[in-house]
Design a protein around this motif. Structure first.
Motif, PDB file in Angstrom:
ATOM      1  N   ASP A  78      33.931  39.362  42.365  1.00 13.71           N
ATOM      2  CA  ASP A  78      35.069  39.048  41.513  1.00 13.71           C
ATOM      3  C   ASP A  78      35.116  37.563  41.175  1.00 13.71           C
ATOM      4  O   ASP A  78      35.354  37.189  40.035  1.00 13.71           O
ATOM      5  N   LYS A  79      34.897  36.741  42.157  1.00 15.83           N
ATOM      6  CA  LYS A  79      34.957  35.300  41.915  1.00 15.83           C
ATOM      7  C   LYS A  79      33.797  34.831  41.046  1.00 15.83           C
ATOM      8  O   LYS A  79      33.944  33.918  40.244  1.00 15.83           O
ATOM      9  N   LEU A 116      30.229  29.604  40.743  1.00 22.79           N
ATOM     10  CA  LEU A 116      31.084  28.507  40.316  1.00 22.79           C
ATOM     11  C   LEU A 116      30.949  28.218  38.828  1.00 22.79           C
ATOM     12  O   LEU A 116      31.945  27.990  38.139  1.00 22.79           O
ATOM     13  N   LYS A 161      32.841  30.791  36.875  1.00 23.40           N
ATOM     14  CA  LYS A 161      34.277  30.576  36.995  1.00 23.40           C
ATOM     15  C   LYS A 161      34.721  29.420  36.107  1.00 23.40           C
ATOM     16  O   LYS A 161      35.738  29.509  35.420  1.00 23.40           O
ATOM     17  N   LYS A 214      34.819  30.564  32.571  1.00 26.98           N
ATOM     18  CA  LYS A 214      35.990  31.402  32.309  1.00 26.98           C
ATOM     19  C   LYS A 214      37.248  30.555  32.156  1.00 26.98           C
ATOM     20  O   LYS A 214      38.087  30.814  31.298  1.00 26.98           O
ATOM     21  N   ILE A 215      37.367  29.548  33.005  1.00 30.39           N
ATOM     22  CA  ILE A 215      38.537  28.667  32.947  1.00 30.39           C
ATOM     23  C   ILE A 215      38.577  27.927  31.617  1.00 30.39           C
ATOM     24  O   ILE A 215      39.626  27.865  30.962  1.00 30.39           O
ATOM     25  N   GLU A 243      45.625  36.208  33.505  1.00 29.74           N
ATOM     26  CA  GLU A 243      44.248  35.760  33.724  1.00 29.74           C
ATOM     27  C   GLU A 243      44.204  34.280  34.094  1.00 29.74           C
ATOM     28  O   GLU A 243      43.417  33.865  34.944  1.00 29.74           O
ATOM     29  N   LEU A 293      42.908  32.672  37.817  1.00 31.84           N
ATOM     30  CA  LEU A 293      41.851  31.678  37.980  1.00 31.84           C
ATOM     31  C   LEU A 293      42.389  30.298  38.353  1.00 31.84           C
ATOM     32  O   LEU A 293      41.646  29.324  38.383  1.00 31.84           O
TER      33      LEU A 293
END
Length: 178
Positions: A105-106, A109, A112, A115-116, A147, A151
């Motif tokens: 899920d995470k 890095l 992530k 996505k941010i 969402e 995050l």
């Protein structure tokens, strides 16, 4: 009781955050001892030769732990879609499955951070579509905020309000002024 006692199913990895909470609660209500298998890594007991015990030979003290692990494994197999279960990298214990789900899920890095950045940009350009109803707009907006929170993107309350108001079409201008 009905559906409140139904085992939650993980059908898409995107649903993991909400599924994880429901699944944890379900397991703790139905069989709290089984949840301990997720929290503590299970090590298969070996006999003096270094091989696994046969079921009938498992020492009495280890039977309860073995049973707890098997009950939890059964719940995982019922709750997680087969295709998702297959792609997880784990060593076969319930603890390692839970950790693999969390890591999946995470993501890594870089993913992530990507996505941010994407969500921040989406928030910045968020606007009402032509022919979109207020209900549809609110639904999209709430999903975006969910969402972002998931995050760890946090903004001031006035920023959320300003963005929603600014996203409305011109026909809402009178209502906004009032």
């Amino acid at each position: 009781m009905g559906t409140s006692m139904k085992l939650p199913k993980l059908l898409r990895m995107e649903d993991y955050p909400s599924w994880a909470d429901k699944f944890e609660t379900y397991v703790q209500v139905v069989n709290y001892n089984a949840w301990e298998a997720v929290e503590v890594e299970y090590i298969i007991p070996h006999n003096k030769n270094g091989t696994n015990y046969r079921l009938s030979q498992i020492p009495e003290g280890d039977k309860a732990i073995f049973l707890r692990e098997k009950k939890m494994m059964n719940l995982f197999q019922q709750a997680i879609k087969f295709e998702i279960f297959q792609m997880l990298q784990h060593i076969g214990s319930c603890h390692s499955i839970w950790e693999a789900l969390l890591n999946k899920d995470k993501g890594n890095l870089d993913m992530k951070m990507s996505k941010i950045a994407l969500l921040k940009k989406e928030f910045d350009i968020f606007t009402m579509f032509k022919d979109e109803t207020m209900a549809q707009l609110i639904k999209r907006y709430c999903h975006l905020l969910y969402e972002m929170k998931r995050l760890g993107i946090d903004k001031q309350e006035y920023e959320y309000i300003d963005k929603l108001v600014d996203s409305l079409s011109d026909e809402w201008e009178t209502f906004i002024m009032i």
